[in-house]
Write a protein that holds these residues in place. Structure first.
Motif: not given
Length: 196
Positions: A149-158, A160-168, A190-196
């Protein structure tokens, strides 16, 4: 195991046999015509190697196979829908008596696999040559998975539709509602990268 006993007048014979997954063992004792008893013991079996796996077995006189199911012990292996073996502590099972030049349908029992198993296929057909061995590596792997469950700096949820992957890594995992993402392939760190 089996036994036999035969007696007539003062002559007698007795014997016993034991067949295991590693060989056949026979013991015989006989006494005839007042002579001293004669004892005989025999053992037969085989030793094979394929794909870097060396194993003891029953006598190998025909085609054989070695089944690998990741490193999972106790998984039932079926040939022609009949149970013929169970994987050992290292995930291997030895099958003697495969039919050469014919399809030998092999299957593993899914209920014997733990929840962390990623199953590519439960059945494989193999066709060995006469008096040769074949290694059957079922597409089963151990997977470490988890839900985040990923929460952004402002307290909102990441979103939906964003993509997560392990670094590399190339494989991407979509983020669902409420910032939740299911990922497979965790390592101890693990290091997880998330993009949207």
């Amino acid at each position: 195991y089996g036994y036999r006993i035969q007696a007539r007048d003062h002559d007698w014979q007795a014997g016993g046999s034991l067949q295991t997954g590693f060989g056949t063992y026979l013991v015989d004792v006989a006494k005839a015509q007042g002579q001293e008893a004669i004892y005989q013991a025999t053992a037969s079996g085989g030793i094979g190697t394929i794909g870097g796996f060396t194993f003891p077995s029953r006598t190998i006189t025909d085609s054989f196979g070695v089944v690998k199911v990741a490193d999972y012990p106790g998984v039932r292996v079926l040939q022609d829908n009949q149970p013929v073996a169970r994987t050992g502590t290292n995930g291997y099972a030895v099958l003697t008596g495969l039919r050469p030049y014919q399809d030998n349908p092999l299957r593993i029992e899914p209920t014997d696999l733990p929840l962390d198993a990623n199953i590519g296929s439960l059945s494989v057909d193999t066709t060995p040559y006469y008096r040769s061995g074949v290694l059957v590596d079922f597409p089963v792997t151990r997977v470490r998975a988890g839900t985040l469950h990923v929460v952004l700096d402002d307290g909102s949820d990441l979103p939906s539709g964003a993509l997560a992957r392990f670094a590399g890594a190339q494989q991407e995992f979509p983020v669902a509602l409420h910032g939740e993402a299911y990922l497979e392939g965790f390592e101890p760190q693990n290091t997880i990268e998330i993009s949207w």
